[in-house]
Design an enzyme around this catalytic site. Structure first.
Site, PDB file in Angstrom:
ATOM      1  N   THR A  32       0.849  -1.247  -0.026  1.00  0.00           N
ATOM      2  CA  THR A  32      -0.094  -0.130  -0.167  1.00  0.00           C
ATOM      3  C   THR A  32       1.069   1.311  -0.085  1.00  0.00           C
ATOM      4  O   THR A  32       1.928   1.151   0.553  1.00  0.00           O
ATOM      5  CB  THR A  32      -0.946  -0.227   1.279  1.00  0.00           C
ATOM      6  N   ASN A  34       1.050   5.054   1.038  1.00  0.00           N
ATOM      7  CA  ASN A  34       0.719   5.660   2.360  1.00  0.00           C
ATOM      8  C   ASN A  34       1.072   7.311   2.105  1.00  0.00           C
ATOM      9  O   ASN A  34       1.930   7.576   1.427  1.00  0.00           O
ATOM     10  CB  ASN A  34       1.605   5.339   3.762  1.00  0.00           C
ATOM     11  N   GLU A  84      -4.385   4.377   2.983  1.00  0.00           N
ATOM     12  CA  GLU A  84      -3.515   3.340   2.578  1.00  0.00           C
ATOM     13  C   GLU A  84      -3.955   2.854   1.022  1.00  0.00           C
ATOM     14  O   GLU A  84      -5.164   2.267   1.257  1.00  0.00           O
ATOM     15  CB  GLU A  84      -3.372   2.074   3.402  1.00  0.00           C
TER      16      GLU A  84
HETATM   17  C1  LIG Z   1      -7.997  -3.143   0.568  1.00  0.00           C
HETATM   18  C2  LIG Z   1      -7.782  -3.096   2.000  1.00  0.00           C
HETATM   19  C3  LIG Z   1      -8.725  -3.240   3.041  1.00  0.00           C
HETATM   20  C4  LIG Z   1      -8.240  -3.314   4.243  1.00  0.00           C
HETATM   21  N1  LIG Z   1      -9.000  -3.536   5.393  1.00  0.00           N
HETATM   22  C5  LIG Z   1      -8.654  -3.581   6.460  1.00  0.00           C
HETATM   23  C6  LIG Z   1      -9.557  -4.138   7.799  1.00  0.00           C
HETATM   24  O1  LIG Z   1     -10.895  -4.086   7.452  1.00  0.00           O
HETATM   25  N2  LIG Z   1      -9.091  -3.957   8.896  1.00  0.00           N
HETATM   26  C7  LIG Z   1      -7.659  -3.798   9.364  1.00  0.00           C
HETATM   27  O2  LIG Z   1      -7.370  -3.623  10.185  1.00  0.00           O
HETATM   28  N3  LIG Z   1      -6.987  -3.403   8.198  1.00  0.00           N
HETATM   29  C8  LIG Z   1      -7.387  -3.202   7.033  1.00  0.00           C
HETATM   30  N4  LIG Z   1      -6.390  -2.979   6.042  1.00  0.00           N
HETATM   31  C9  LIG Z   1      -5.167  -2.273   6.279  1.00  0.00           C
HETATM   32  C10 LIG Z   1      -3.903  -3.276   6.564  1.00  0.00           C
HETATM   33  O3  LIG Z   1      -4.109  -3.683   7.954  1.00  0.00           O
HETATM   34  C11 LIG Z   1      -3.094  -2.309   6.281  1.00  0.00           C
HETATM   35  O4  LIG Z   1      -2.695  -2.153   4.761  1.00  0.00           O
HETATM   36  C12 LIG Z   1      -1.541  -2.868   6.511  1.00  0.00           C
HETATM   37  O5  LIG Z   1      -1.735  -2.597   8.150  1.00  0.00           O
HETATM   38  C13 LIG Z   1      -0.306  -2.225   6.160  1.00  0.00           C
HETATM   39  O6  LIG Z   1      -0.059  -0.916   6.742  1.00  0.00           O
HETATM   40  P1  LIG Z   1       1.240  -0.408   6.399  1.00  0.00           P
HETATM   41  O7  LIG Z   1       1.537  -0.351   4.933  1.00  0.00           O
HETATM   42  O8  LIG Z   1       1.402   0.903   7.015  1.00  0.00           O
HETATM   43  O9  LIG Z   1       2.335  -1.396   6.975  1.00  0.00           O
HETATM   44  C14 LIG Z   1      -6.828  -2.976   4.707  1.00  0.00           C
HETATM   45  C15 LIG Z   1      -6.004  -2.673   3.614  1.00  0.00           C
HETATM   46  C16 LIG Z   1      -6.515  -2.698   2.200  1.00  0.00           C
HETATM   47  C17 LIG Z   1      -5.641  -2.520   1.339  1.00  0.00           C
END
Ligand SMILES: Cc1cc2nc3c(=O)[nH]c(=O)nc-3n(C[C@H](O)[C@H](O)[C@H](O)COP(=O)(O)O)c2cc1C
Length: 152
Positions: A32, A34, A84
């Site tokens: 992702t 940020n 993200e």
């Molecule tokens: C399409 C999508 C849906 C997500 N849905 C959730 C969710 O429902 N709950 C959650 O805690 N994190 C969700 N995430 C977040 C992920 O936990 C997050 O991308 C991850 O923490 C990576 O973060 P970082 O790049 O800062 O390390 C989602 C991420 C994406 C891309």
């Protein structure tokens, strides 16, 4: 669509891609992009945290579909709100420092907590499929050529 959400969509954001916590690609196999906090702060105060779909453009590159988690990631319990963006395309390398423009077009679901990382991963995979479908509808397609995006 939910009334609150449709009052502020479509929403356009632009800013530099910075490093997140790095869990996106490591734990989830779903990188992702940020935004810094000053971009996140541009969201309207009534913004509903959740998973959204839309369009993304890096610098003046091509248009891609995207799905974004905008909120606090309950599974990881982040303290700050984050945007993200997962761009639906297999990139060869990182693009930190690039300019990312996104159009947030529609809302898919609220953020959820999960009992296991695997459930989060499976849910994200389904989000990607749902985003891809929703972006095929004519209203969504129109936004792809919005003047906000630079000419590729
Ligand atoms: C399409 C999508 C849906 C997500 N849905 C959730 C969710 O429902 N709950 C959650 O805690 N994190 C969700 N995430 C977040 C992920 O936990 C997050 O991308 C991850 O923490 C990576 O973060 P970082 O790049 O800062 O390390 C989602 C991420 C994406 C891309």
């Amino acid at each position: 669509m939910d009334q609150t959400v449709s009052s502020y969509l479509p929403l356009f954001l632009e800013g530099e891609v910075i490093k997140g916590f790095g869990r996106g690609s490591k734990d989830l196999g779903c990188p992702t992009a940020n935004y810094p906090l000053d971009v996140v702060k541009k969201l309207p105060s009534e913004f509903k945290p959740g998973v959204y779909y839309g369009w993304a453009q890096l610098d003046s590159g091509p248009m891609y579909k995207m799905v974004a988690n905008i909120g606090y990631c309950p599974y990881y319990q982040n303290k700050e709100m984050s945007v993200e963006t997962h761009i639906i395309h297999a990139f060869e390398k990182d693009f930190y420092g690039s300019n990312l423009r996104i159009a947030i077009v529609g809302y898919l679901r609220g953020e959820m907590n999960f009992d296991s990382l695997n459930e989060l991963i499976e849910t994200i995979k389904q989000d990607i499929v749902n985003a891809g479908k929703s972006l095929e509808n004519p209203e969504s397609q129109k936004l792809k050529s919005n003047i906000f995006f630079g000419k590729p």
